[in-house]
Write a protein that holds these residues in place. Structure first.
Motif, PDB file in Angstrom:
ATOM      1  N   UNK A 108       0.831  -1.201   0.000  1.00 45.26           N
ATOM      2  CA  UNK A 108       0.000   0.000   0.000  1.00 45.26           C
ATOM      3  C   UNK A 108       0.871   1.258   0.000  1.00 45.26           C
ATOM      4  N   UNK A 109       1.895   1.271   0.841  1.00 47.55           N
ATOM      5  CA  UNK A 109       2.784   2.436   0.890  1.00 47.55           C
ATOM      6  C   UNK A 109       3.542   2.592  -0.427  1.00 47.55           C
ATOM      7  N   UNK A 110       3.926   1.473  -1.021  1.00 43.10           N
ATOM      8  CA  UNK A 110       4.621   1.512  -2.308  1.00 43.10           C
ATOM      9  C   UNK A 110       3.709   2.106  -3.377  1.00 43.10           C
ATOM     10  N   UNK A 111       2.439   1.713  -3.360  1.00 46.08           N
ATOM     11  CA  UNK A 111       1.474   2.242  -4.327  1.00 46.08           C
ATOM     12  C   UNK A 111       1.281   3.745  -4.136  1.00 46.08           C
ATOM     13  N   UNK A 112       1.449   4.237  -2.937  1.00 50.00           N
ATOM     14  CA  UNK A 112       1.315   5.659  -2.664  1.00 50.00           C
ATOM     15  C   UNK A 112       2.599   6.432  -2.964  1.00 50.00           C
ATOM     16  N   UNK A 113       3.614   5.744  -3.484  1.00 50.39           N
ATOM     17  CA  UNK A 113       4.803   6.432  -3.940  1.00 50.39           C
ATOM     18  C   UNK A 113       5.963   6.479  -2.964  1.00 50.39           C
ATOM     19  N   UNK A 114       5.822   5.811  -1.835  1.00 51.97           N
ATOM     20  CA  UNK A 114       6.936   5.793  -0.889  1.00 51.97           C
ATOM     21  C   UNK A 114       8.060   4.934  -1.442  1.00 51.97           C
ATOM     22  N   UNK A 115       9.277   5.338  -1.197  1.00 57.05           N
ATOM     23  CA  UNK A 115      10.448   4.563  -1.599  1.00 57.05           C
ATOM     24  C   UNK A 115      10.726   3.495  -0.539  1.00 57.05           C
ATOM     25  N   UNK A 116      11.468   2.452  -0.939  1.00 57.91           N
ATOM     26  CA  UNK A 116      11.764   1.349  -0.020  1.00 57.91           C
ATOM     27  C   UNK A 116      12.384   1.838   1.281  1.00 57.91           C
ATOM     28  N   UNK A 117      13.302   2.791   1.179  1.00 56.82           N
ATOM     29  CA  UNK A 117      13.976   3.322   2.362  1.00 56.82           C
ATOM     30  C   UNK A 117      12.969   4.016   3.282  1.00 56.82           C
ATOM     31  N   UNK A 118      12.022   4.745   2.708  1.00 57.49           N
ATOM     32  CA  UNK A 118      11.005   5.435   3.504  1.00 57.49           C
ATOM     33  C   UNK A 118      10.073   4.423   4.183  1.00 57.49           C
ATOM     34  N   UNK A 119       9.694   3.393   3.447  1.00 59.40           N
ATOM     35  CA  UNK A 119       8.823   2.355   3.999  1.00 59.40           C
ATOM     36  C   UNK A 119       9.525   1.664   5.167  1.00 59.40           C
ATOM     37  N   UNK A 120      10.794   1.343   4.976  1.00 57.23           N
ATOM     38  CA  UNK A 120      11.568   0.690   6.038  1.00 57.23           C
ATOM     39  C   UNK A 120      11.608   1.564   7.283  1.00 57.23           C
ATOM     40  N   UNK A 121      11.796   2.847   7.090  1.00 63.91           N
ATOM     41  CA  UNK A 121      11.847   3.777   8.216  1.00 63.91           C
ATOM     42  C   UNK A 121      10.498   3.865   8.921  1.00 63.91           C
ATOM     43  N   UNK A 122       9.429   3.969   8.160  1.00 65.81           N
ATOM     44  CA  UNK A 122       8.080   4.071   8.735  1.00 65.81           C
ATOM     45  C   UNK A 122       7.736   2.824   9.542  1.00 65.81           C
ATOM     46  N   UNK A 167       9.841   0.543  10.711  1.00 69.77           N
ATOM     47  CA  UNK A 167      10.889   0.141  11.645  1.00 69.77           C
ATOM     48  C   UNK A 167      11.424  -1.260  11.316  1.00 69.77           C
ATOM     49  N   UNK A 168      11.660  -1.479  10.023  1.00 66.90           N
ATOM     50  CA  UNK A 168      12.262  -2.725   9.543  1.00 66.90           C
ATOM     51  C   UNK A 168      13.390  -2.346   8.592  1.00 66.90           C
ATOM     52  N   UNK A 169      14.183  -3.322   8.173  1.00 70.60           N
ATOM     53  CA  UNK A 169      15.289  -3.015   7.278  1.00 70.60           C
ATOM     54  C   UNK A 169      14.797  -2.884   5.835  1.00 70.60           C
ATOM     55  N   UNK A 170      15.573  -2.167   5.057  1.00 70.99           N
ATOM     56  CA  UNK A 170      15.223  -1.973   3.649  1.00 70.99           C
ATOM     57  C   UNK A 170      15.259  -3.300   2.890  1.00 70.99           C
ATOM     58  N   UNK A 171      16.146  -4.200   3.296  1.00 76.68           N
ATOM     59  CA  UNK A 171      16.224  -5.506   2.625  1.00 76.68           C
ATOM     60  C   UNK A 171      14.948  -6.324   2.857  1.00 76.68           C
ATOM     61  N   UNK A 172      14.339  -6.175   4.021  1.00 78.02           N
ATOM     62  CA  UNK A 172      13.075  -6.870   4.283  1.00 78.02           C
ATOM     63  C   UNK A 172      11.992  -6.313   3.370  1.00 78.02           C
ATOM     64  N   UNK A 173      11.974  -5.001   3.189  1.00 75.53           N
ATOM     65  CA  UNK A 173      10.994  -4.382   2.292  1.00 75.53           C
ATOM     66  C   UNK A 173      11.166  -4.930   0.883  1.00 75.53           C
ATOM     67  N   UNK A 174      12.417  -4.964   0.395  1.00 81.21           N
ATOM     68  CA  UNK A 174      12.661  -5.491  -0.953  1.00 81.21           C
ATOM     69  C   UNK A 174      12.239  -6.950  -1.064  1.00 81.21           C
ATOM     70  N   UNK A 175      12.555  -7.760  -0.045  1.00 81.94           N
ATOM     71  CA  UNK A 175      12.207  -9.179  -0.062  1.00 81.94           C
ATOM     72  C   UNK A 175      10.695  -9.371  -0.071  1.00 81.94           C
ATOM     73  N   UNK A 176       9.983  -8.599   0.761  1.00 84.39           N
ATOM     74  CA  UNK A 176       8.516  -8.707   0.813  1.00 84.39           C
ATOM     75  C   UNK A 176       7.903  -8.332  -0.537  1.00 84.39           C
ATOM     76  N   UNK A 177       8.407  -7.265  -1.159  1.00 81.46           N
ATOM     77  CA  UNK A 177       7.890  -6.861  -2.470  1.00 81.46           C
ATOM     78  C   UNK A 177       8.173  -7.928  -3.522  1.00 81.46           C
ATOM     79  N   UNK A 178       9.354  -8.526  -3.448  1.00 79.97           N
ATOM     80  CA  UNK A 178       9.705  -9.602  -4.381  1.00 79.97           C
ATOM     81  C   UNK A 178       8.766 -10.797  -4.200  1.00 79.97           C
ATOM     82  N   UNK A 179       8.480 -11.158  -2.952  1.00 80.80           N
ATOM     83  CA  UNK A 179       7.575 -12.278  -2.684  1.00 80.80           C
ATOM     84  C   UNK A 179       6.171 -11.987  -3.210  1.00 80.80           C
TER      85      UNK A 179
END
Length: 138
Positions: free
Chosen positions: A104-118, A120-132
């Motif tokens: 949802x945050x990605x669809x709203x234009x947030x970058x992976x780094x911003x999502x990770x910060x919001x 409180x997870x690592x950017x690699x987890x965000x990338x992995x979740x999006x890949x899955x």
């Protein structure tokens, strides 16, 4: 609050040893004690899986003002309920809440780094979740 599996497993084993000692003292057979241990272990793992997903930072939506995130929803079930494509709906209804929030945050234009910060997870987890999510949708 994050669920600490190792700590909880240590507590469970300590509790289980005490319980098994009491059972042996009261005459329970080793077979029955082993059967009870297996049952309790399955129960512990089921509870562990539940707590792992419940005791996290995924409810950040309630902590961050909606005006800051600009999310026109009450919760993620509102998003899922609006999906009209049956195949997409079936994938999303089974998805973990963290996946849905990231998407949802990605669809709203947030970058992976911003999502990770919001979240409180690592950017690699965000990338992995999006890949899955992408793999599930293919």
């Amino acid at each position: 609050m994050v669920y600490n599996k190792a700590s909880e497993e240590k507590k469970w084993k300590k509790w289980k040893q005490k319980e098994e000692q009491i059972l042996k003292e009261n005459g329970m057979t080793d077979d029955k004690i082993l059967e009870l241990r297996r049952y309790d272990w399955r129960d512990f793992n089921a509870e562990r899986r539940f707590k792992k997903w419940q005791l996290t930072n995924y409810n950040f939506i309630n902590q961050v003002p909606f005006t800051e995130l600009k999310l026109p929803i009450r919760d993620m079930s509102d998003v899922i309920d609006q999906i009209e494509d049956e195949n997409l709906y079936q994938v999303m209804i089974k998805a973990h809440i963290q996946d849905l929030v990231i998407l949802y945050l990605k669809m709203y234009g947030y970058k992976n780094k911003e999502i990770a910060s919001i979240m409180n997870i690592s950017e690699s987890i965000v990338r992995k979740r999006l890949s899955n999510i992408r793999k599930k949708l293919k």
